[in-house]
Design an enzyme around this catalytic site. Sequence first.
Site, mmCIF file in Angstrom:
data_model
loop_
_atom_site.group_PDB
_atom_site.id
_atom_site.type_symbol
_atom_site.label_atom_id
_atom_site.label_comp_id
_atom_site.label_asym_id
_atom_site.label_seq_id
_atom_site.Cartn_x
_atom_site.Cartn_y
_atom_site.Cartn_z
ATOM 1 N N GLY A 13 0.780 -1.233 0.000
ATOM 2 C CA GLY A 13 0.000 0.000 0.000
ATOM 3 C C GLY A 13 0.808 1.278 0.000
ATOM 4 N N SER A 14 2.063 1.230 -0.461
ATOM 5 C CA SER A 14 2.851 2.464 -0.425
ATOM 6 C C SER A 14 2.311 3.506 -1.405
ATOM 7 C CB SER A 14 4.333 2.180 -0.681
ATOM 8 O OG SER A 14 4.547 1.780 -2.014
ATOM 9 N N ASN A 15 1.796 3.076 -2.553
ATOM 10 C CA ASN A 15 1.160 4.046 -3.467
ATOM 11 C C ASN A 15 -0.097 4.632 -2.851
ATOM 12 O OD1 ASN A 15 2.392 4.463 -6.222
ATOM 13 N ND2 ASN A 15 2.544 2.243 -6.045
ATOM 14 N N LEU A 91 -3.970 -6.474 -7.822
ATOM 15 C CA LEU A 91 -3.386 -7.447 -8.752
ATOM 16 C C LEU A 91 -4.416 -8.341 -9.451
ATOM 17 C CD1 LEU A 91 -0.114 -8.307 -6.786
ATOM 18 C CD2 LEU A 91 -0.538 -6.500 -8.464
ATOM 19 N N ILE A 94 -9.624 -6.328 -13.710
ATOM 20 C CA ILE A 94 -10.939 -5.724 -13.460
ATOM 21 C C ILE A 94 -11.952 -6.340 -14.440
ATOM 22 C CG2 ILE A 94 -12.246 -3.549 -13.429
ATOM 23 C CD1 ILE A 94 -10.096 -3.834 -11.199
ATOM 24 N N ASN A 108 -4.910 2.953 -13.449
ATOM 25 C CA ASN A 108 -3.999 1.965 -12.887
ATOM 26 C C ASN A 108 -2.576 2.483 -12.957
ATOM 27 O OD1 ASN A 108 -3.133 -0.607 -11.863
ATOM 28 N ND2 ASN A 108 -2.527 -1.187 -13.941
ATOM 29 N N HIS A 110 1.368 1.003 -13.205
ATOM 30 C CA HIS A 110 2.073 -0.238 -13.540
ATOM 31 C C HIS A 110 3.578 0.047 -13.527
ATOM 32 C CE1 HIS A 110 2.441 -4.235 -15.280
ATOM 33 N NE2 HIS A 110 3.424 -3.739 -16.002
ATOM 34 N N ASP A 151 -3.760 -3.981 -19.019
ATOM 35 C CA ASP A 151 -2.646 -3.021 -19.148
ATOM 36 C C ASP A 151 -2.562 -2.337 -20.509
ATOM 37 O OD1 ASP A 151 -1.780 -3.478 -16.545
ATOM 38 O OD2 ASP A 151 -0.387 -5.051 -17.119
ATOM 39 N N GLU A 180 6.836 6.188 -8.843
ATOM 40 C CA GLU A 180 5.386 5.969 -8.805
ATOM 41 C C GLU A 180 4.750 6.906 -7.776
ATOM 42 O OE1 GLU A 180 3.951 1.863 -8.634
ATOM 43 O OE2 GLU A 180 5.906 1.164 -9.266
HETATM 44 C C1 GAR Z 1 3.592 -1.097 -7.474
HETATM 45 O O1 GAR Z 1 4.889 -1.156 -7.970
HETATM 46 C C2 GAR Z 1 2.581 -1.101 -8.610
HETATM 47 O O2 GAR Z 1 3.018 -0.403 -9.732
HETATM 48 C C3 GAR Z 1 2.496 -2.586 -8.886
HETATM 49 O O3 GAR Z 1 2.454 -3.179 -7.625
HETATM 50 C C4 GAR Z 1 3.234 -2.378 -6.716
HETATM 51 C C5 GAR Z 1 2.384 -2.110 -5.502
HETATM 52 O O4 GAR Z 1 3.123 -1.505 -4.491
HETATM 53 N N1 GAR Z 1 1.330 -2.870 -9.672
HETATM 54 C C6 GAR Z 1 1.296 -3.825 -10.601
HETATM 55 O O5 GAR Z 1 2.223 -4.576 -10.825
HETATM 56 C C7 GAR Z 1 -0.017 -3.896 -11.388
HETATM 57 N N2 GAR Z 1 0.106 -4.751 -12.491
HETATM 58 P P1 GAR Z 1 2.400 -0.801 -3.250
HETATM 59 O O6 GAR Z 1 1.390 -1.829 -2.684
HETATM 60 O O7 GAR Z 1 3.526 -0.523 -2.280
HETATM 61 O O8 GAR Z 1 1.725 0.438 -3.736
#
Ligand code: GAR
Length: 197
Positions: A13-15, A91, A94, A108, A110, A151, A180
């Site tokens: 969940g850092s994003n 992940l 949808i 999204n 990526h 994607d 990101e």
């Molecule tokens: C992120 O790097 C995001 O871009 C990727 O999962 C990570 C989640 O990190 N998403 C995908 O690969 C989608 N296909 P987070 O939980 O720390 O935000």
Amino acid sequence: MKKNIVVAASGSGSNFKALIDAVQNGTLDAKISGLIASREDIGAATFARQAGIPVYVLKSTTGETAPLLGDQLLEALEKFKADLFVLAGFLRKIPDEVVEAYRDRILNIHPSLLPRYGGKGFFGIRVHQAVLNAGETKSGCTIHLVNEAYDEGRVLAQKVVEVLPADEPADLAARVLREEHKLYAPTIQQYLESLTD
Ligand code: GAR
């Protein structure tokens, strides 16, 4: 009236946390009205609870009588009155009926320069492993609209990141993730401003 953003996450969940911070410091002028979490115990759910954001935990979709993912997402998006649905490390693909109901309202992020290293099987650390295996000198992250094809929706923003010779997948993942965190909130803000209703 502030627009409601509903975020879906499956992981640390850092994003999502970066979006919470952007709302709190005013760079993202919206309300995060709910989090859709793949499980009760993920990091994103902890960030939500700390910030007082309600959490909808998805039920398992395996088994004959299990609820469908699409039905659950639609229920949550309705409940949280979503104007925009933002995937932040979610992940699961949808389902088409959700794409249809929220056409051009699903974003999204990526961790590669799409269209390269996207689609089924390309998520998280696997993306970075594939980039390194291919000997790329550049990678990055992409923010795009979600359509029925994994994607492949319209790209809204990209940031290029250098691949260094000694990189392990985790090093590249961390470098991309830092970008990101910087890119998502301003891109969402810009996209919200472009919406007419
Ligand atoms: C992120 O790097 C995001 O871009 C990727 O999962 C990570 C989640 O990190 N998403 C995908 O690969 C989608 N296909 P987070 O939980 O720390 O935000």
